[in-house]
Write an enzyme that holds these catalytic residues in place. Sequence first.
Site, short mmCIF file in Angstrom:
data_model
loop_
_atom_site.label_atom_id
_atom_site.label_comp_id
_atom_site.label_asym_id
_atom_site.label_seq_id
_atom_site.Cartn_x
_atom_site.Cartn_y
_atom_site.Cartn_z
CB SER A 180 -4.44 -59.40 -8.80
OG SER A 180 -4.03 -59.60 -10.14
CB THR A 202 -11.22 -47.12 -11.11
OG1 THR A 202 -9.87 -47.56 -11.25
CG2 THR A 202 -11.76 -46.68 -12.48
CG HIS A 250 -12.43 -54.45 -7.39
ND1 HIS A 250 -12.67 -55.62 -6.71
CD2 HIS A 250 -11.46 -53.81 -6.71
CE1 HIS A 250 -11.87 -55.67 -5.65
NE2 HIS A 250 -11.13 -54.58 -5.62
CG ASP A 259 -5.23 -56.11 -4.92
OD1 ASP A 259 -5.76 -55.79 -3.85
OD2 ASP A 259 -5.68 -55.77 -6.05
N GLY A 319 -11.27 -50.25 -5.07
CA GLY A 319 -12.12 -49.72 -6.15
C GLY A 319 -11.98 -48.22 -6.34
P1 13P Z 1 -10.19 -50.39 -9.42
O1 13P Z 1 -9.77 -51.31 -10.51
O2 13P Z 1 -11.65 -50.14 -9.41
O3 13P Z 1 -9.40 -49.12 -9.40
O4 13P Z 1 -9.91 -51.15 -8.04
C1 13P Z 1 -8.60 -51.50 -7.68
C2 13P Z 1 -8.57 -52.30 -6.43
O5 13P Z 1 -9.35 -52.12 -5.53
C3 13P Z 1 -7.53 -53.33 -6.30
O6 13P Z 1 -7.71 -54.12 -5.18
#
Ligand code: 13P
Length: 287
Positions: free
Chosen positions: A49, A210, A177, A84, A208
């Site tokens: 990022s 996670t 996220h 990212d 996202g």
């Molecule tokens: P998470 O942090 O929810 O795993 O998402 C990561 C993401 O989408 C990075 O762009």
Amino acid sequence: MLVSAKEMVDKAREGKYAVGQFNINNLEWTKAILLTAEENKSPVILGVSEGAGKYMGGYHAVVGMVNGLIQDLNITVPVALHLDHGSYEGAFKVIEAGFSSVMFDGSHYDIAENIEKTKEVIKAANAKGISVEAEVGAIGGEEDGVVGGGEVADPAECKRIADLGVDILAAGIGNIHGVYPANWTGLRFDVLEEIKNSVGNMPLVLHGGTGIPDDMIAKAISLGVAKINVNTECQLVFADATRKYIEAGKDKQGKGFDPRKLLAPGFEAIKAKVKEKMVLFGSVNRA
Ligand code: 13P
């Protein structure tokens, strides 16, 4: 050597599996992810990022670290270094600094401006063989100050962006996220299917990653998702393992305060988490 993400995600889409994008924050993260990819013969995308890039000293520092590790650790699997949620300015900076893949996130602009800016990024990236991910419909939640409202993408807009010549397309389908709230209603597979039908063979990205249940991951892959982003889960297991080490008083035993010891449980926790995801995504032995 770093490679563009295009070939690995095209192969994944065709083979009905997904390549994981794991976000990096420092040396430990990067080393853990690269070693796990090599041990499992999996292609991998390292996500950076803009905030993490700044934290690590800047994009040139990131490129130097990643290239150095690939060489010194004899990493042979395909590795893409990917910006990212890049801003327009950020996209050009990483193209210059030596990244091999870039996401330009124009989802917060109106569609006309998103299209114009995405076109310019594609032009600069293509000239250097760098892959481009674009986004339609903001991903919900907050990541490094980039806040999205959790929109659901319009399949017709997805087609307009896909037709510009992007290599990978991120589309909001109710994903967010960070950790999902208890009242989250799940991914909008009806929309994903419409998007898939409108963009043809374009590999899709699920941000996202996670906390998305395994059965939803499998269904998303069956509907054209070929790249899945995971960030928060690695952060959580790293923090948990580090806390356990300190709470057990291990940093006060002998040279337990040495960062090479203090950070080892977190490093191992990231490795285990990344392996778990590579198995789930089906990217093991696909390098
Ligand atoms: P998470 O942090 O929810 O795993 O998402 C990561 C993401 O989408 C990075 O762009």
